[in-house]
Motif scaffolding. Structure first.
Motif, PDB file in Angstrom:
ATOM      1  N   SER A  88       9.272  -3.499  -1.800  1.00  0.00           N
ATOM      2  CA  SER A  88       8.431  -2.298  -1.698  1.00  0.00           C
ATOM      3  C   SER A  88       9.191  -1.149  -1.057  1.00  0.00           C
ATOM      4  CB  SER A  88       7.174  -2.616  -0.876  1.00  0.00           C
ATOM      5  OG  SER A  88       6.374  -3.586  -1.512  1.00  0.00           O
ATOM      6  N   TYR A  89       9.893  -1.423   0.038  1.00  0.00           N
ATOM      7  CA  TYR A  89      10.615  -0.362   0.739  1.00  0.00           C
ATOM      8  C   TYR A  89      11.818   0.144  -0.068  1.00  0.00           C
ATOM      9  CZ  TYR A  89       7.806  -1.070   4.912  1.00  0.00           C
ATOM     10  OH  TYR A  89       6.758  -1.139   5.792  1.00  0.00           O
ATOM     11  N   THR A  90      12.433  -0.734  -0.840  1.00  0.00           N
ATOM     12  CA  THR A  90      13.536  -0.295  -1.702  1.00  0.00           C
ATOM     13  C   THR A  90      13.030   0.706  -2.741  1.00  0.00           C
ATOM     14  OG1 THR A  90      14.691  -2.402  -1.429  1.00  0.00           O
ATOM     15  CG2 THR A  90      15.311  -1.047  -3.324  1.00  0.00           C
ATOM     16  N   CYS A  91      11.907   0.389  -3.360  1.00  0.00           N
ATOM     17  CA  CYS A  91      11.320   1.308  -4.342  1.00  0.00           C
ATOM     18  C   CYS A  91      10.898   2.618  -3.685  1.00  0.00           C
ATOM     19  CB  CYS A  91      10.112   0.646  -5.027  1.00  0.00           C
ATOM     20  SG  CYS A  91      10.536  -0.752  -6.072  1.00  0.00           S
ATOM     21  N   ILE A  92      10.361   2.524  -2.481  1.00  0.00           N
ATOM     22  CA  ILE A  92       9.938   3.728  -1.763  1.00  0.00           C
ATOM     23  C   ILE A  92      11.135   4.623  -1.458  1.00  0.00           C
ATOM     24  CG2 ILE A  92       9.024   4.561   0.446  1.00  0.00           C
ATOM     25  CD1 ILE A  92       7.151   2.106   0.421  1.00  0.00           C
ATOM     26  N   ILE A  93      12.224   4.029  -0.978  1.00  0.00           N
ATOM     27  CA  ILE A  93      13.426   4.812  -0.649  1.00  0.00           C
ATOM     28  C   ILE A  93      13.999   5.475  -1.900  1.00  0.00           C
ATOM     29  CG2 ILE A  93      15.817   4.629   0.151  1.00  0.00           C
ATOM     30  CD1 ILE A  93      14.851   2.432   2.078  1.00  0.00           C
ATOM     31  N   MET A  94      14.060   4.717  -2.994  1.00  0.00           N
ATOM     32  CA  MET A  94      14.591   5.273  -4.232  1.00  0.00           C
ATOM     33  C   MET A  94      13.732   6.426  -4.727  1.00  0.00           C
ATOM     34  SD  MET A  94      15.727   1.761  -6.192  1.00  0.00           S
ATOM     35  CE  MET A  94      16.204   2.646  -7.673  1.00  0.00           C
TER      36      MET A  94
ATOM     37  N   SER B 258       9.356   9.170   7.560  1.00  0.00           N
ATOM     38  CA  SER B 258       8.731   9.066   8.869  1.00  0.00           C
ATOM     39  C   SER B 258       7.664   7.977   8.884  1.00  0.00           C
ATOM     40  CB  SER B 258       8.109  10.406   9.269  1.00  0.00           C
ATOM     41  OG  SER B 258       7.428  10.292  10.496  1.00  0.00           O
ATOM     42  N   THR B 259       6.842   7.954   7.817  1.00  0.00           N
ATOM     43  CA  THR B 259       5.782   6.952   7.733  1.00  0.00           C
ATOM     44  C   THR B 259       6.356   5.557   7.567  1.00  0.00           C
ATOM     45  OG1 THR B 259       4.276   8.569   6.746  1.00  0.00           O
ATOM     46  CG2 THR B 259       3.719   6.237   6.473  1.00  0.00           C
ATOM     47  N   CYS B 260       7.294   5.409   6.657  1.00  0.00           N
ATOM     48  CA  CYS B 260       7.817   4.084   6.324  1.00  0.00           C
ATOM     49  C   CYS B 260       8.777   3.551   7.385  1.00  0.00           C
ATOM     50  CB  CYS B 260       8.508   4.130   4.964  1.00  0.00           C
ATOM     51  SG  CYS B 260       7.362   4.435   3.604  1.00  0.00           S
ATOM     52  N   SER B 261       9.447   4.437   8.103  1.00  0.00           N
ATOM     53  CA  SER B 261      10.368   3.964   9.134  1.00  0.00           C
ATOM     54  C   SER B 261       9.624   3.235  10.242  1.00  0.00           C
ATOM     55  CB  SER B 261      11.165   5.134   9.714  1.00  0.00           C
ATOM     56  OG  SER B 261      10.298   6.060  10.364  1.00  0.00           O
TER      57      SER B 261
ATOM     58  N   ASP C 105       0.829  -1.211   0.000  1.00  0.00           N
ATOM     59  CA  ASP C 105       0.000   0.000   0.000  1.00  0.00           C
ATOM     60  C   ASP C 105       0.862   1.260   0.000  1.00  0.00           C
ATOM     61  OD1 ASP C 105      -2.525   1.646   0.628  1.00  0.00           O
ATOM     62  OD2 ASP C 105      -1.279   2.042   2.397  1.00  0.00           O
ATOM     63  N   ARG C 106       1.913   1.285   0.822  1.00  0.00           N
ATOM     64  CA  ARG C 106       2.812   2.447   0.856  1.00  0.00           C
ATOM     65  C   ARG C 106       3.590   2.572  -0.457  1.00  0.00           C
ATOM     66  NH1 ARG C 106       1.091   6.125   2.781  1.00  0.00           N
ATOM     67  NH2 ARG C 106      -0.733   4.891   2.243  1.00  0.00           N
ATOM     68  N   PHE C 107       3.935   1.441  -1.060  1.00  0.00           N
ATOM     69  CA  PHE C 107       4.606   1.461  -2.362  1.00  0.00           C
ATOM     70  C   PHE C 107       3.724   2.137  -3.411  1.00  0.00           C
ATOM     71  CE2 PHE C 107       4.497  -0.881  -6.439  1.00  0.00           C
ATOM     72  CZ  PHE C 107       5.693  -0.417  -6.996  1.00  0.00           C
ATOM     73  N   GLN C 108       2.463   1.783  -3.456  1.00  0.00           N
ATOM     74  CA  GLN C 108       1.539   2.395  -4.419  1.00  0.00           C
ATOM     75  C   GLN C 108       1.346   3.884  -4.128  1.00  0.00           C
ATOM     76  OE1 GLN C 108       0.294   1.307  -7.133  1.00  0.00           O
ATOM     77  NE2 GLN C 108       0.546  -0.913  -7.033  1.00  0.00           N
ATOM     78  N   ALA C 109       1.244   4.241  -2.836  1.00  0.00           N
ATOM     79  CA  ALA C 109       1.011   5.643  -2.471  1.00  0.00           C
ATOM     80  C   ALA C 109       2.200   6.527  -2.816  1.00  0.00           C
ATOM     81  CB  ALA C 109       0.697   5.743  -0.979  1.00  0.00           C
ATOM     82  N   VAL C 110       3.418   6.013  -2.636  1.00  0.00           N
ATOM     83  CA  VAL C 110       4.625   6.828  -2.847  1.00  0.00           C
ATOM     84  C   VAL C 110       5.086   6.786  -4.299  1.00  0.00           C
ATOM     85  CG1 VAL C 110       7.061   7.089  -2.221  1.00  0.00           C
ATOM     86  CG2 VAL C 110       5.364   6.576  -0.449  1.00  0.00           C
ATOM     87  N   CYS C 111       5.078   5.599  -4.878  1.00  0.00           N
ATOM     88  CA  CYS C 111       5.659   5.421  -6.218  1.00  0.00           C
ATOM     89  C   CYS C 111       4.656   5.681  -7.345  1.00  0.00           C
ATOM     90  CB  CYS C 111       6.249   4.024  -6.362  1.00  0.00           C
ATOM     91  SG  CYS C 111       7.546   3.659  -5.163  1.00  0.00           S
ATOM     92  N   HIS C 112       3.373   5.506  -7.084  1.00  0.00           N
ATOM     93  CA  HIS C 112       2.347   5.733  -8.105  1.00  0.00           C
ATOM     94  C   HIS C 112       1.191   6.533  -7.512  1.00  0.00           C
ATOM     95  CE1 HIS C 112       4.323   1.835  -9.251  1.00  0.00           C
ATOM     96  NE2 HIS C 112       4.487   2.532 -10.372  1.00  0.00           N
ATOM     97  N   PRO C 113       1.454   7.751  -7.064  1.00  0.00           N
ATOM     98  CA  PRO C 113       0.415   8.522  -6.366  1.00  0.00           C
ATOM     99  C   PRO C 113      -0.796   8.842  -7.233  1.00  0.00           C
ATOM    100  CG  PRO C 113       2.316   9.898  -6.872  1.00  0.00           C
ATOM    101  CD  PRO C 113       2.728   8.491  -7.160  1.00  0.00           C
ATOM    102  N   LEU C 114      -0.605   9.045  -8.534  1.00  0.00           N
ATOM    103  CA  LEU C 114      -1.725   9.398  -9.405  1.00  0.00           C
ATOM    104  C   LEU C 114      -2.667   8.221  -9.635  1.00  0.00           C
ATOM    105  CD1 LEU C 114       0.109  11.620 -12.067  1.00  0.00           C
ATOM    106  CD2 LEU C 114      -1.134  12.333 -10.010  1.00  0.00           C
ATOM    107  N   LEU C 115      -2.142   7.012  -9.539  1.00  0.00           N
ATOM    108  CA  LEU C 115      -2.953   5.816  -9.751  1.00  0.00           C
ATOM    109  C   LEU C 115      -3.358   5.147  -8.438  1.00  0.00           C
ATOM    110  CD1 LEU C 115      -0.926   4.212 -12.700  1.00  0.00           C
ATOM    111  CD2 LEU C 115      -3.034   5.580 -12.850  1.00  0.00           C
TER     112      LEU C 115
END
Length: 329
Positions: A235-241, A257-260, A139-149
């Motif tokens: 997921s977290y690797t993609c989020i960090i990048m 802050s959220t992902c940590s 869910d966090r991966f989608q929110a951070v990496c693909h916010p428009l979708l």
């Protein structure tokens, strides 16, 4: 019946006596060498675990209440978090009340049926939590990496399906492991060297060949543990990048802050859980510490981590506490 040994009092000796009637299958356990010091130590342990349980249960129920009553938190992330909070309250209730009973009792016995039920519920809760943590990372991966979708990718149907699948996988894993365990004969030693009934120490008591049960628990742990862990790390690797490419310092800070907080929960849960179920059981102090960590400490930390490190939850909690009741006319 089985005798569950005391956590953190491994020097305490238990004398084991089977009753003369085989049909009763009852075990009597007596404490030796206790004296005043032992009584004091058990009282301290009782108070400690009671406080931890009350904080865990209250904290998770409070999270459920805040999420359900505040419209600002009606989003996929908090939908998943509400299920995690409910699961943690349930998980701790499987373990701690029986532990508290054993700390007060001189005869620490548990029936076969009750032991198998606790094993099934522990595996069910742990497997479901592993799946939910993986879903929350996705869910966090989608929110951070693909916010428009994000709204499309994480719609209500998808979220409900992911949660339903998590609960179903947990139930199936717990049920199959318990059915396999029930096929064994327990006719010899019956001291469970743990503070609760868990599959690894109970399997040591089987008189029949436990290889099938061992193979299945290792396989299911590997699939649920390592596969979900790969999904989490991916997921977290993609989020960090993605976060590192953001120019705004505020945006990066919010993401980290959220992902940590999520990553901290994942690290504690997986490190202790995988170590417990992927290594041979021996009844050591380390094994029991690991069991306490993922079954008692993690359910306590989850509401604290997600509330103290989450501005939206803290704001919702303040709104709930300062909300004035409506006066009926």
């Amino acid at each position: 019946m089985f005798c569950a040994g005391s956590l953190l009092k491994l020097e305490t000796h238990l004398s084991l006596l089977f009753s003369s009637s085989p049909s009763q299958r009852k075990l009597e356990c007596s404490m030796e060498g206790g004296n005043t010091t032992t009584v004091t130590e058990f009282a301290v342990l009782f108070v400690t675990f009671l406080v931890v349980y009350l904080l865990t249960f209250t904290g998770n129920l409070l999270m459920l209440l805040v999420i359900s009553t505040d419209s600002h938190l009606h989003s996929p992330m908090y939908f998943f978090l509400s299920h995690l909070s409910f699961l943690d309250a349930f998980y701790s209730s499987i373990i701690v009340p029986k532990l508290l009973e054993h700390l007060l009792s001189n005869w620490k016995t548990v029936s076969l049926l009750e032991c198998f039920a606790q094993i099934s519920l522990v595996i069910f809760s742990a497997a479901t939590e592993a799946c939910l943590l993986s879903v929350m990372a996705y869910d966090r991966f989608q929110a951070v990496c693909h916010p428009l979708l994000y709204a499309v990718a994480m719609n209500r149907k998808v979220c409900t399906g992911l949660v339903g699948a998590s609960w179903a996988i947990g139930m199936g894993t717990g049920l199959v492991n318990t059915i396999l365990l029930a096929q064994h004969h327990f006719c010899g030693p019956n001291l469970v060297r743990s503070f609760a009934c868990e599959l690894p120490p109970v399997l040591l008591l089987a008189c029949s060949d436990p290889s099938v049960s061992i193979a299945f628990i290792l396989t299911s742990t590997a699939i649920l543990g390592f596969v979900t862990l790969v999904l989490l790390l991916g997921s977290y690797t993609c989020i960090i990048m993605t976060a590192l490419r953001i120019n705004s310092a505020t945006g990066r800070s919010k993401i980290f802050s959220t992902c940590s907080s999520h990553f901290l929960v994942v690290t504690i849960f997986y490190a202790s859980g995988l170590s417990r179920y992927m290594t041979p059981a021996s009844g050591s102090v380390l094994e029991q510490v690991l069991s306490v960590q993922y079954s008692v400490v993690t359910p306590l930390l989850n509401p604290l981590i997600y509330s103290l490190k989450n501005q939206e939850v803290k704001a919702a909690l303040r709104r709930m506490l300062t909300k004035k009741p409506r006066l009926s006319s």
